[in-house]
Design an enzyme around this catalytic site. Sequence first.
Site, PDB file in Angstrom:
ATOM      1  N   LYS A 122     -20.295  22.665 -32.070  1.00 25.73           N
ATOM      2  CA  LYS A 122     -19.420  22.404 -30.926  1.00 25.73           C
ATOM      3  C   LYS A 122     -18.932  23.697 -30.282  1.00 25.73           C
ATOM      4  O   LYS A 122     -18.764  23.756 -29.071  1.00 25.73           O
ATOM      5  CB  LYS A 122     -18.217  21.532 -31.343  1.00 25.73           C
ATOM      6  CG  LYS A 122     -18.566  20.057 -31.461  1.00 25.73           C
ATOM      7  CD  LYS A 122     -17.333  19.192 -31.319  1.00 25.73           C
ATOM      8  CE  LYS A 122     -17.679  17.713 -31.389  1.00 25.73           C
ATOM      9  NZ  LYS A 122     -16.517  16.855 -31.460  1.00 25.73           N
ATOM     10  N   LYS A 204     -29.813  14.066 -33.860  1.00 25.20           N
ATOM     11  CA  LYS A 204     -28.953  12.884 -34.001  1.00 25.20           C
ATOM     12  C   LYS A 204     -28.749  12.205 -32.641  1.00 25.20           C
ATOM     13  O   LYS A 204     -28.625  12.886 -31.619  1.00 25.20           O
ATOM     14  CB  LYS A 204     -27.606  13.375 -34.564  1.00 25.20           C
ATOM     15  CG  LYS A 204     -26.523  12.351 -34.677  1.00 25.20           C
ATOM     16  CD  LYS A 204     -25.232  12.970 -35.220  1.00 25.20           C
ATOM     17  CE  LYS A 204     -24.294  13.355 -34.094  1.00 25.20           C
ATOM     18  NZ  LYS A 204     -22.893  13.550 -34.495  1.00 25.20           N
ATOM     19  N   LYS A 207     -23.798  10.691 -27.799  1.00 21.21           N
ATOM     20  CA  LYS A 207     -23.381  10.355 -26.443  1.00 21.21           C
ATOM     21  C   LYS A 207     -23.332  11.598 -25.552  1.00 21.21           C
ATOM     22  O   LYS A 207     -23.329  11.488 -24.345  1.00 21.21           O
ATOM     23  CB  LYS A 207     -22.015   9.679 -26.478  1.00 21.21           C
ATOM     24  CG  LYS A 207     -20.942  10.469 -27.203  1.00 21.21           C
ATOM     25  CD  LYS A 207     -19.849   9.567 -27.759  1.00 21.21           C
ATOM     26  CE  LYS A 207     -19.079  10.287 -28.846  1.00 21.21           C
ATOM     27  NZ  LYS A 207     -18.323   9.455 -29.729  1.00 21.21           N
TER      28      LYS A 207
HETATM   29  P1  TYM Z   1     -17.303  10.155 -34.210  1.00 23.40           P
HETATM   30  O1  TYM Z   1     -16.304   9.634 -33.248  1.00 23.40           O
HETATM   31  O2  TYM Z   1     -18.199  11.272 -33.758  1.00 23.40           O
HETATM   32  O3  TYM Z   1     -18.233   9.008 -34.738  1.00 23.40           O
HETATM   33  C1  TYM Z   1     -17.705   7.798 -35.269  1.00 23.40           C
HETATM   34  C2  TYM Z   1     -18.575   7.318 -36.406  1.00 23.40           C
HETATM   35  O4  TYM Z   1     -19.928   7.129 -35.957  1.00 23.40           O
HETATM   36  C3  TYM Z   1     -20.822   7.806 -36.842  1.00 23.40           C
HETATM   37  N1  TYM Z   1     -21.999   8.271 -36.067  1.00 23.40           N
HETATM   38  C4  TYM Z   1     -23.259   8.041 -36.407  1.00 23.40           C
HETATM   39  N2  TYM Z   1     -23.804   7.383 -37.445  1.00 23.40           N
HETATM   40  C5  TYM Z   1     -25.157   7.314 -37.503  1.00 23.40           C
HETATM   41  N3  TYM Z   1     -25.984   7.860 -36.577  1.00 23.40           N
HETATM   42  C6  TYM Z   1     -25.494   8.554 -35.530  1.00 23.40           C
HETATM   43  N4  TYM Z   1     -26.319   9.061 -34.620  1.00 23.40           N
HETATM   44  C7  TYM Z   1     -24.059   8.654 -35.409  1.00 23.40           C
HETATM   45  N5  TYM Z   1     -23.239   9.239 -34.493  1.00 23.40           N
HETATM   46  C8  TYM Z   1     -21.975   8.989 -34.910  1.00 23.40           C
HETATM   47  C9  TYM Z   1     -19.998   8.958 -37.403  1.00 23.40           C
HETATM   48  O5  TYM Z   1     -20.519   9.417 -38.618  1.00 23.40           O
HETATM   49  C10 TYM Z   1     -18.630   8.341 -37.548  1.00 23.40           C
HETATM   50  O6  TYM Z   1     -18.531   7.659 -38.774  1.00 23.40           O
HETATM   51  N6  TYM Z   1     -14.358  13.053 -36.981  1.00 23.40           N
HETATM   52  C11 TYM Z   1     -14.827  11.693 -36.790  1.00 23.40           C
HETATM   53  C12 TYM Z   1     -13.685  10.720 -36.456  1.00 23.40           C
HETATM   54  C13 TYM Z   1     -12.594  10.761 -37.442  1.00 23.40           C
HETATM   55  C14 TYM Z   1     -12.646  10.249 -38.773  1.00 23.40           C
HETATM   56  C15 TYM Z   1     -11.355  10.486 -39.314  1.00 23.40           C
HETATM   57  C16 TYM Z   1     -13.640   9.604 -39.520  1.00 23.40           C
HETATM   58  C17 TYM Z   1     -11.345  11.264 -37.252  1.00 23.40           C
HETATM   59  N7  TYM Z   1     -10.613  11.099 -38.362  1.00 23.40           N
HETATM   60  C18 TYM Z   1     -11.057  10.106 -40.627  1.00 23.40           C
HETATM   61  C19 TYM Z   1     -13.341   9.230 -40.835  1.00 23.40           C
HETATM   62  C20 TYM Z   1     -12.071   9.482 -41.365  1.00 23.40           C
HETATM   63  C21 TYM Z   1     -15.791  11.684 -35.638  1.00 23.40           C
HETATM   64  O7  TYM Z   1     -15.762  12.537 -34.779  1.00 23.40           O
HETATM   65  O8  TYM Z   1     -16.560  10.567 -35.565  1.00 23.40           O
END
Ligand code: TYM
Length: 339
Positions: A122, A204, A207
């Site tokens: 990032k 991966k 979005k």
């Molecule tokens: P975020 O918002 O990027 O994504 C949310 C969830 O979607 C999963 N994910 C995927 N899984 C499989 N294939 C993909 N291409 C893919 N893209 C996204 C992510 O693994 C995630 O589970 N930091 C986290 C949000 C967060 C969080 C937390 C998660 C904040 N606090 C506490 C768990 C516990 C994030 O940015 O996810």
Amino acid sequence: MIEMENVQQESKKVIFSAIQPSGTLTLGNYLGALKNWAALQDEFNCIYSVADLHAITVRQEPAKFRKQIIETFALLLAIGIDPQKSLVFIQSQVSQHAELAWILNCNTQFGELSRMTQFKDKSARHADNVNVGLFAYPSLMAADILLYQADLVPVGADQKQHLELSRDIAIRMNNVYGNCFTVPEPYIPKIGARVMSLQDPSKKMSKSDDNINAYVAILDKPEDIMRKFKRAVTDSEACVKYGEGKDGINNLMGIYSAVTGKSYDDIQAEFEGKGYGDFKTAVGEAVVEQLRPIRERFDNLMKDKAYLETIYHDGAAKASYIAGKTLNKIQRKVGFLKR
Ligand code: TYM
């Protein structure tokens, strides 16, 4: 009056997870995380959050951001999160997250955060805004999880490194101050943990991809979903079989398996002697049918802002009650005076 007895059922394990409201949510988010979130509700004491504090680590346009937060919240309900069964709230409405994050920041090493691959990616992508929040992002994530003494955290594989850091922070705090936190375990699905780009299956699905054909959004129209799958990059072998060097087909098989519940052997048998065209159409149709009811529920929920408001206000009050208990305990252990 909030019914606190229902907030935490001691006998069930606690699940916590969150998702950022950073625009379009993808099929990757759905298969890697959200689909599981809904499935876990009966067996566990589930707590889910819209991580809007995390989302401002990259610049957001306020009016658009406000809309994305409410849409993401509605989408959680649309995918089947039931506020009668699970606690669902918006992170910025529960001030304990930011407060605990500060304490955790003071117990997290610069070197640990510097090693996070998401920070490296990032900061390269947003080179003009490598802010302290982006760097400290994983300790806020640890605060999210540890405030609720979560046992399990259902996430996609890309969050594994952050989860490991949350565990390290919890263990460290427990050693220094004694009995602070439950040490959480990641809960990563076998299939769907890493949904790849439809245009470059070595990356991966995300979005933030510039090419809209690379990802399927949960709210995409059926014709767009079909187009994206028909254009998905595959290989020249024309044989639906899982294997090395077949990243595109492996990815499509993973998606089809996660959506239909069919095993890879079943999928191979189903498409024996058929070409990639038939397979891509079948994957597209299965995805369209899985996402259709979600889109319909989402459209209805967005027409009822008052209902959404009631649910997130109620969620924030319940979350604050639980988070407040943990925060008070940690503040005392650290040595702060009683308020
Ligand atoms: P975020 O918002 O990027 O994504 C949310 C969830 O979607 C999963 N994910 C995927 N899984 C499989 N294939 C993909 N291409 C893919 N893209 C996204 C992510 O693994 C995630 O589970 N930091 C986290 C949000 C967060 C969080 C937390 C998660 C904040 N606090 C506490 C768990 C516990 C994030 O940015 O996810």
